[in-house]
Motif scaffolding. Structure first.
Motif, PDB file in Angstrom:
ATOM      1  N   ASP A 118      24.443 147.176  22.712  1.00  0.00           N
ATOM      2  CA  ASP A 118      22.915 147.411  22.795  1.00  0.00           C
ATOM      3  C   ASP A 118      22.848 149.209  22.579  1.00  0.00           C
ATOM      4  O   ASP A 118      23.361 149.827  23.294  1.00  0.00           O
ATOM      5  CB  ASP A 118      22.227 147.187  23.908  1.00  0.00           C
ATOM      6  N   GLU A 119      22.679 149.330  20.907  1.00  0.00           N
ATOM      7  CA  GLU A 119      22.857 150.727  20.802  1.00  0.00           C
ATOM      8  C   GLU A 119      21.940 151.726  21.448  1.00  0.00           C
ATOM      9  O   GLU A 119      22.412 152.735  21.976  1.00  0.00           O
ATOM     10  CB  GLU A 119      22.496 151.058  19.109  1.00  0.00           C
ATOM     11  N   GLU A 120      20.662 151.478  21.986  1.00  0.00           N
ATOM     12  CA  GLU A 120      19.836 152.344  22.443  1.00  0.00           C
ATOM     13  C   GLU A 120      20.312 152.521  23.972  1.00  0.00           C
ATOM     14  O   GLU A 120      20.253 153.636  24.656  1.00  0.00           O
ATOM     15  CB  GLU A 120      18.391 151.701  22.710  1.00  0.00           C
ATOM     16  N   ARG A 121      20.952 151.331  24.619  1.00  0.00           N
ATOM     17  CA  ARG A 121      21.358 151.319  25.967  1.00  0.00           C
ATOM     18  C   ARG A 121      22.630 152.529  26.057  1.00  0.00           C
ATOM     19  O   ARG A 121      22.509 152.945  26.834  1.00  0.00           O
ATOM     20  CB  ARG A 121      21.655 150.090  26.226  1.00  0.00           C
ATOM     21  N   VAL A 122      23.559 152.262  24.949  1.00  0.00           N
ATOM     22  CA  VAL A 122      24.722 153.049  25.154  1.00  0.00           C
ATOM     23  C   VAL A 122      24.208 154.444  24.870  1.00  0.00           C
ATOM     24  O   VAL A 122      24.744 155.464  25.632  1.00  0.00           O
ATOM     25  CB  VAL A 122      25.611 152.373  24.037  1.00  0.00           C
ATOM     26  N   ARG A 123      23.232 154.765  24.037  1.00  0.00           N
ATOM     27  CA  ARG A 123      23.015 156.303  23.498  1.00  0.00           C
ATOM     28  C   ARG A 123      22.364 156.782  24.740  1.00  0.00           C
ATOM     29  O   ARG A 123      22.588 157.907  24.947  1.00  0.00           O
ATOM     30  CB  ARG A 123      21.948 156.315  22.370  1.00  0.00           C
ATOM     31  N   HIS A 124      21.632 156.105  25.489  1.00  0.00           N
ATOM     32  CA  HIS A 124      20.958 156.534  26.635  1.00  0.00           C
ATOM     33  C   HIS A 124      22.001 157.022  27.705  1.00  0.00           C
ATOM     34  O   HIS A 124      21.772 157.895  28.456  1.00  0.00           O
ATOM     35  CB  HIS A 124      20.077 155.584  27.273  1.00  0.00           C
ATOM     36  N   GLN A 125      23.076 156.243  27.890  1.00  0.00           N
ATOM     37  CA  GLN A 125      24.179 156.154  28.871  1.00  0.00           C
ATOM     38  C   GLN A 125      24.839 157.830  28.294  1.00  0.00           C
ATOM     39  O   GLN A 125      25.093 158.432  29.252  1.00  0.00           O
ATOM     40  CB  GLN A 125      25.039 155.133  28.837  1.00  0.00           C
ATOM     41  N   ILE A 126      25.003 157.739  27.033  1.00  0.00           N
ATOM     42  CA  ILE A 126      25.875 159.085  26.484  1.00  0.00           C
ATOM     43  C   ILE A 126      24.969 160.393  26.638  1.00  0.00           C
ATOM     44  O   ILE A 126      25.623 161.210  27.396  1.00  0.00           O
ATOM     45  CB  ILE A 126      26.052 158.784  25.025  1.00  0.00           C
ATOM     46  N   ARG A 127      23.617 160.220  26.619  1.00  0.00           N
ATOM     47  CA  ARG A 127      22.820 161.460  27.014  1.00  0.00           C
ATOM     48  C   ARG A 127      22.981 161.491  28.550  1.00  0.00           C
ATOM     49  O   ARG A 127      23.063 162.818  28.871  1.00  0.00           O
ATOM     50  CB  ARG A 127      21.442 161.264  26.313  1.00  0.00           C
ATOM     51  N   TYR A 128      22.861 160.790  29.378  1.00  0.00           N
ATOM     52  CA  TYR A 128      22.881 160.726  30.921  1.00  0.00           C
ATOM     53  C   TYR A 128      24.075 161.323  31.160  1.00  0.00           C
ATOM     54  O   TYR A 128      24.013 162.142  32.128  1.00  0.00           O
ATOM     55  CB  TYR A 128      22.289 159.325  31.358  1.00  0.00           C
ATOM     56  N   LEU A 129      25.212 160.854  30.840  1.00  0.00           N
ATOM     57  CA  LEU A 129      26.415 161.391  31.295  1.00  0.00           C
ATOM     58  C   LEU A 129      26.832 162.715  30.754  1.00  0.00           C
ATOM     59  O   LEU A 129      28.002 163.321  31.070  1.00  0.00           O
ATOM     60  CB  LEU A 129      27.608 160.381  30.828  1.00  0.00           C
ATOM     61  N   GLY A 130      25.994 163.215  29.918  1.00  0.00           N
ATOM     62  CA  GLY A 130      26.592 164.556  29.078  1.00  0.00           C
ATOM     63  C   GLY A 130      27.652 164.381  28.440  1.00  0.00           C
ATOM     64  O   GLY A 130      28.302 165.547  28.211  1.00  0.00           O
ATOM     65  N   LEU A 131      27.979 163.300  27.781  1.00  0.00           N
ATOM     66  CA  LEU A 131      29.399 163.339  26.688  1.00  0.00           C
ATOM     67  C   LEU A 131      29.261 164.026  25.719  1.00  0.00           C
ATOM     68  O   LEU A 131      30.418 164.547  25.101  1.00  0.00           O
ATOM     69  CB  LEU A 131      29.399 161.918  26.589  1.00  0.00           C
ATOM     70  N   VAL A 132      27.989 164.143  24.838  1.00  0.00           N
ATOM     71  CA  VAL A 132      27.990 165.135  23.857  1.00  0.00           C
ATOM     72  C   VAL A 132      28.435 166.479  23.985  1.00  0.00           C
ATOM     73  O   VAL A 132      29.400 166.931  23.174  1.00  0.00           O
ATOM     74  CB  VAL A 132      26.464 164.887  23.132  1.00  0.00           C
ATOM     75  N   GLU A 133      28.168 167.026  25.200  1.00  0.00           N
ATOM     76  CA  GLU A 133      28.208 168.436  25.498  1.00  0.00           C
ATOM     77  C   GLU A 133      29.948 168.320  25.781  1.00  0.00           C
ATOM     78  O   GLU A 133      30.535 169.668  25.166  1.00  0.00           O
ATOM     79  CB  GLU A 133      27.433 168.784  26.435  1.00  0.00           C
ATOM     80  N   ASN A 134      30.287 167.292  26.442  1.00  0.00           N
ATOM     81  CA  ASN A 134      31.686 167.610  26.735  1.00  0.00           C
ATOM     82  C   ASN A 134      32.716 167.441  25.548  1.00  0.00           C
ATOM     83  O   ASN A 134      33.594 168.234  25.168  1.00  0.00           O
ATOM     84  CB  ASN A 134      32.063 166.350  27.537  1.00  0.00           C
ATOM     85  N   VAL A 135      32.185 166.377  24.534  1.00  0.00           N
ATOM     86  CA  VAL A 135      32.914 166.481  23.196  1.00  0.00           C
ATOM     87  C   VAL A 135      33.017 167.761  22.648  1.00  0.00           C
ATOM     88  O   VAL A 135      33.891 168.119  21.902  1.00  0.00           O
ATOM     89  CB  VAL A 135      32.392 165.152  22.501  1.00  0.00           C
ATOM     90  N   ARG A 136      31.809 168.204  22.427  1.00  0.00           N
ATOM     91  CA  ARG A 136      31.769 169.582  21.811  1.00  0.00           C
ATOM     92  C   ARG A 136      32.620 170.538  22.404  1.00  0.00           C
ATOM     93  O   ARG A 136      33.227 171.267  21.488  1.00  0.00           O
ATOM     94  CB  ARG A 136      30.134 169.918  21.615  1.00  0.00           C
ATOM     95  N   VAL A 137      32.566 170.575  23.649  1.00  0.00           N
ATOM     96  CA  VAL A 137      33.395 171.800  24.269  1.00  0.00           C
ATOM     97  C   VAL A 137      34.765 171.357  23.961  1.00  0.00           C
ATOM     98  O   VAL A 137      35.588 172.497  23.562  1.00  0.00           O
ATOM     99  CB  VAL A 137      33.048 171.921  25.666  1.00  0.00           C
ATOM    100  N   ARG A 138      35.328 170.179  24.002  1.00  0.00           N
ATOM    101  CA  ARG A 138      36.582 169.847  23.833  1.00  0.00           C
ATOM    102  C   ARG A 138      37.023 169.811  22.704  1.00  0.00           C
ATOM    103  O   ARG A 138      38.194 170.311  22.081  1.00  0.00           O
ATOM    104  CB  ARG A 138      36.952 168.463  24.264  1.00  0.00           C
ATOM    105  N   ARG A 139      36.272 169.779  21.751  1.00  0.00           N
ATOM    106  CA  ARG A 139      36.345 169.900  20.194  1.00  0.00           C
ATOM    107  C   ARG A 139      36.681 171.359  19.812  1.00  0.00           C
ATOM    108  O   ARG A 139      37.449 171.710  18.994  1.00  0.00           O
ATOM    109  CB  ARG A 139      35.592 169.227  19.277  1.00  0.00           C
ATOM    110  N   ALA A 140      35.891 172.322  20.490  1.00  0.00           N
ATOM    111  CA  ALA A 140      35.787 173.681  20.254  1.00  0.00           C
ATOM    112  C   ALA A 140      36.937 174.233  21.045  1.00  0.00           C
ATOM    113  O   ALA A 140      37.182 175.483  20.625  1.00  0.00           O
ATOM    114  CB  ALA A 140      34.467 174.206  20.343  1.00  0.00           C
ATOM    115  N   GLY A 141      37.328 173.706  22.017  1.00  0.00           N
ATOM    116  CA  GLY A 141      38.095 174.399  23.206  1.00  0.00           C
ATOM    117  C   GLY A 141      39.365 174.052  22.836  1.00  0.00           C
ATOM    118  O   GLY A 141      39.866 173.782  21.804  1.00  0.00           O
TER     119      GLY A 141
END
Length: 658
Positions: A180-203
């Protein structure tokens, strides 16, 4: 995220800060000890005369101007109920209903119930309830318990370096292979994974102090270690720089801070670890390989010479097979290509061409439906079909005339051309079963000609003598049908076969009635459109277009290939190759002496080993060069349009092949 970015700033390395949502403002709004939502809820629980609506009004009075708080009284938003308020979390907005919130927050059990449970003899039941005390202190509310538990958890996490595993649930139905793409997208936002990935890629994926990095990876540099022992006498910082430089790491893959070394990608760290693990193995392997190479050099040189000779013998016979295979392929396809090239002279400059008609690999194969495997078509053609030879078969559309007051239309058909007649077969439905039925059978002796338009359509009108009548059909392979029909009609003894080109075609649609087929150019019609006796079609290629051929079939290329063939044949048929497969061009040197590694006699005896190796390489090159024979022979056949004749005798093995 905050702790990692603070470390980059503290180490003074180049770093692009990543913005992320600080959830502290939401935490303060909920669990502030004096002005938080939990504090106001506990206060309402203390005062017995306050209701849930009083609690909501108190929140409105204190948080009306807060950016992350909304209620109906504060914003007049109709999506919020009168007993609800909304908190804007970083993962999304959440609605809370205050009805029953004060009673649920109290979370009290009557003392007599607790006392009754503790009279049980079962110890497990006693553990399920709070202990019985004589304290007069007010019991702790559910909100206070939650705030205390979260505070204890944070204190425990700060004492260590936690590593988190984020689990994402693909769907709520516990079904495999369903996301369920909408359910997965909501969990990704809720867990803050986007920010974590951005920091790991740039870090940076790995960091270590100078002393730790030097101690672990000193084996990777000749300046810091020798034979597994540390020899570096300088500072730990300079030792780390020496290791990074000697391993040729790109500058963008690491940075050196004030106290630590930072590696950007995990692959860089894995590469260093692999080199470190292979250090001792590589040292032993070097010694072993040096000994084996020295011992096996003489045997390797002898094996190479033998392999070159065996390869020459193998390809001498393989070249003959390759030439014969190429000629058989040519002889099989030449009739289909010849028929096309002969018909090209008749249609040159008379009809607009399509790309498929001009491609060099296009051949007139004829039986595209494989008529012998189509039992239904053979049965519809009649009892004589099995004795007739199929020359052409394909799908088409035929112009049919339903009646006097109805417009003509195109209907699907199968067109089959044999050495006796031209068939049109239709597919009809009889008692809900599809059945093939022969609509027309025109003997080839009655065919008088065919007419095509000069435009880019696919129509062809086949004319027949009385008592037969003409047929107008549309198919992509119209030129092939015209060429095959012309040859078959002449072979069947037709009086004359006329091939005409006209923008307006008059033909007999029945035994006694005539009609006209008119062709018009309409660039808005990418495909030919038939309506009321008129065909509208867009422009195609120029009528002057001719089929193109690859460069390999051009005259100059064929001459070069034939020259290579002659040189290869001269090498193969050299009389000196018959003795052991090698040729000594130095004079008196012996081949066998060269293979033994010795000198040799005669005028060219010195350096016999080098001569033998040079001759072996030359003969191996000649063997691979002989493969030009197949390409040259096939290209010559295709270009001249005639099979190879016995003009040159080529010795390619124990037999002579022309």
């Amino acid at each position: 995220l905050k702790r990692e970015q603070e470390e980059y700033v503290r180490e003074e390395i180049e770093w692009v800060p990543v913005d992320y949502f600080n959830n502290r403002i939401i935490c303060e709004l909920i669990e502030h000890k004096k002005n938080g939502i939990i504090a106001y809820l506990d206060e309402c629980c203390t005062l017995s005369n306050l209701t849930d609506r009083d609690f909501l009004r108190r929140l409105d009075d204190n948080f009306q101007s807060h950016a992350h708080y909304e209620s109906y009284a504060a914003s007049r938003d109709k999506t919020i109920g009168e007993t609800e308020f909304r908190l804007k979390h970083y993962a999304g907005d959440v609605l809370y209903d205050v009805d029953g919130m004060i009673d649920k927050n109290k979370d009290e059990l009557f003392r007599d119930l607790v006392a009754a449970v503790h009279t049980s003899q079962d110890a497990h039941i006693k553990e399920l309830f709070p202990p019985l005390t004589d304290s007069k202190k007010r019991p702790e509310t559910a909100g206070s318990q939650f705030r205390r538990a979260v505070s204890e958890l944070i204190d425990a996490l700060l004492l260590c370096e936690p590593h988190y595993i984020r689990c994402v649930k693909p769907n709520d139905n516990k079904k495999p292979a369903v996301i369920d793409e909408e359910r997965v997208r909501h969990q990704i936002r809720y867990l803050g994974l986007v920010e974590n990935v951005r920091v790991r890629r740039a870090g940076f994926a790995y960091r270590a102090t100078f002393e730790k990095f030097l101690t672990r990876y000193m084996l990777l540099s000749k300046r810091t270690a020798y034979a597994g022992q540390k020899i570096w006498k300088g500072s730990a910082l300079d030792g780390c720089k020496a290791i990074l430089q000697d391993n040729n790491l790109p500058p963008d893959q690491y940075q050196i801070g004030r106290t630590k070394v930072f590696l950007k990608d995990p692959e860089t760290l894995f590469a260093l670890e692999d080199v470190r693990e292979r250090f001792w193995f590589n040292m032993a392997a070097r010694i072993t390989n040096a000994y084996r190479i020295g011992k096996g050099f003489q045997q390797t040189a002898s094996t190479r010479i033998k392999n070159a000779y065996l390869t020459f013998k193998y390809y001498r016979q393989a070249c003959a097979v390759e030439v014969q295979r190429a000629y058989r392929a040519f002889a099989q396809l030449a009739p289909y290509h010849d028929r096309r090239m002969q018909f090209e002279q008749q249609i040159a400059g008379k009809k607009e061409r399509h790309r498929l008609s001009l491609t060099s690999v296009r051949k007139y194969f004829g039986d595209y439906l494989q008529l012998r495997s189509q039992s239904a078509l053979l049965q519809a053609m009649g009892p004589t079909a099995s004795a007739e030879r199929c020359l052409f078969s394909y799908t088409c559309e035929s112009a049919v005339y339903p009646g006097m007051f109805r417009a003509p239309k195109m209907s699907p058909r199968f067109v089959v051309l044999t050495d006796q007649a031209l068939y049109l077969i239709m597919l009809v439905q009889k008692k809900n079963v599809a059945e093939h039925r022969c609509e027309r059978r025109v003997p080839l002796a009655a065919v008088t000609g065919a007419t095509l338009s000069p435009f880019g359509d696919h129509f062809i009108v086949v004319h027949a003598a009385k008592p037969e009548w003409d047929m107008a059909i549309e198919l992509n392979l119209k030129t092939e049908l015209a060429a095959t029909l012309q040859g078959a009609a002449r072979a069947a003894g037709a009086a004359a076969f006329a091939l005409n080109w006209a923008p307006t075609i008059e033909y007999r649609k029945g035994k006694s009635s005539k009609t006209t087929l008119k062709f018009l150019k309409d660039e808005a019609q990418p495909k030919a459109f038939f309506k009321k006796g008129t065909v509208s079609c867009a422009s195609a290629g120029s009528p002057q277009s001719r089929p193109g051929f690859p460069q390999m079939q051009q005259e100059y290329t064929v001459q070069v290939q034939v020259q290579h063939l002659e040189e290869s044949v001269q090498i193969i048929t050299d009389d000196k190759l018959k003795a052991a497969g090698l040729r000594d061009r130095t004079g008196g040197g012996k081949v066998m002496a060269a293979m033994d590694g010795g000198g040799g006699g005669g005028g060219g005896g010195g350096g016999g080993g080098v001569v033998g190796r040079r001759e072996a390489h030359r003969e191996a090159h000649a063997c691979t060069h002989v493969r030009v024979v197949a390409g040259a022979a096939a290209a010559l056949c295709r270009h001249q349009r005639t099979p190879l004749t016995a003009q040159r005798t080529v010795v390619v093995g124990p037999t002579t092949t022309t």
